[in-house]
Design a protein around this motif. Sequence first.
Motif, PDB file in Angstrom:
ATOM      1  N   UNK A   1      18.028   7.923  31.385  1.00 57.73           N
ATOM      2  CA  UNK A   1      18.380   8.005  29.960  1.00 57.73           C
ATOM      3  C   UNK A   1      19.293   6.853  29.571  1.00 57.73           C
ATOM      4  N   UNK A   2      19.160   6.404  28.333  1.00 61.00           N
ATOM      5  CA  UNK A   2      20.073   5.409  27.784  1.00 61.00           C
ATOM      6  C   UNK A   2      21.136   6.125  26.965  1.00 61.00           C
ATOM      7  N   UNK A   3      22.388   5.806  27.237  1.00 62.92           N
ATOM      8  CA  UNK A   3      23.527   6.358  26.513  1.00 62.92           C
ATOM      9  C   UNK A   3      24.115   5.244  25.665  1.00 62.92           C
ATOM     10  N   UNK A   4      24.348   5.533  24.409  1.00 61.75           N
ATOM     11  CA  UNK A   4      24.863   4.517  23.499  1.00 61.75           C
ATOM     12  C   UNK A   4      25.966   5.116  22.644  1.00 61.75           C
ATOM     13  N   UNK A   5      27.030   4.365  22.496  1.00 56.63           N
ATOM     14  CA  UNK A   5      28.149   4.776  21.638  1.00 56.63           C
ATOM     15  C   UNK A   5      28.655   3.561  20.887  1.00 56.63           C
ATOM     16  N   UNK A   6      29.352   3.819  19.783  1.00 58.73           N
ATOM     17  CA  UNK A   6      29.862   2.721  18.971  1.00 58.73           C
ATOM     18  C   UNK A   6      31.208   3.084  18.380  1.00 58.73           C
ATOM     19  N   UNK A   7      31.888   2.064  17.933  1.00 57.82           N
ATOM     20  CA  UNK A   7      33.135   2.198  17.173  1.00 57.82           C
ATOM     21  C   UNK A   7      33.052   1.201  16.018  1.00 57.82           C
TER      22      UNK A   7
ATOM     23  N   UNK B   1      37.504 -10.237  18.962  1.00 56.65           N
ATOM     24  CA  UNK B   1      38.339 -10.548  20.127  1.00 56.65           C
ATOM     25  C   UNK B   1      39.697  -9.852  20.071  1.00 56.65           C
ATOM     26  N   UNK B   2      40.161  -9.526  18.870  1.00 58.39           N
ATOM     27  CA  UNK B   2      41.450  -8.845  18.722  1.00 58.39           C
ATOM     28  C   UNK B   2      41.364  -7.350  19.031  1.00 58.39           C
ATOM     29  N   UNK B   3      40.193  -6.754  18.802  1.00 59.53           N
ATOM     30  CA  UNK B   3      40.035  -5.307  18.968  1.00 59.53           C
ATOM     31  C   UNK B   3      39.083  -4.941  20.107  1.00 59.53           C
ATOM     32  N   UNK B   4      38.481  -5.934  20.711  1.00 59.13           N
ATOM     33  CA  UNK B   4      37.420  -5.714  21.695  1.00 59.13           C
ATOM     34  C   UNK B   4      37.859  -4.880  22.891  1.00 59.13           C
ATOM     35  N   UNK B   5      38.999  -5.182  23.488  1.00 60.51           N
ATOM     36  CA  UNK B   5      39.448  -4.436  24.665  1.00 60.51           C
ATOM     37  C   UNK B   5      39.675  -2.967  24.345  1.00 60.51           C
TER      38      UNK B   5
END
Length: 178
Positions: free
Chosen positions: A137-143, A152-156
Amino acid sequence: MRSKCNFSASKAWRIIIGAFFGILLIVLGGCGIYSFSGASTEGLSSVSIQYFQNRASLVQPGLSQSLTDALIDKCKAQTNLNITNGLGDANFEGQINDYNTRPLTVSADATAAMNRFTISVFVKFTNASDPEKSFEQTFSRYEDYSSSSNLSDVEDELSEKIIEMIVEDIFNRAFVNW
């Protein structure tokens, strides 16, 4: 003459019943039938977690290791399974398929007001004890984040949140049977 002891028979029964249920919970939690996380590992004694390669078009250094380590930590914390380097009774393997950011909403001046940062992971889970519980299965999430912020400021911070959610989804699919 009355005794100064206020210990009654009903208090004694409450203590005995409480101790019985306490021991019962400890025994059930320790034998692999039930864990306090709701994970069912019956018939399993070990789990192996292979390194998740990053096959996304945009490769973020360290993401593969972070995902792999997070899944190992989750299995250690939520099960009584032994983590093994070879193949365990349960085995996780897979790859990071997608790592991207896209505009989500457009403001009146035709610029992005919000962006969506997404990570997708393909997982192959094998359960040697009960093959019907195995899956691919592929699991995908986002913000979502404001376009006024550079990725680059919020990536980590966002990566950490997304990995945590994906690992929770993978673990639940494998051991909680949702």
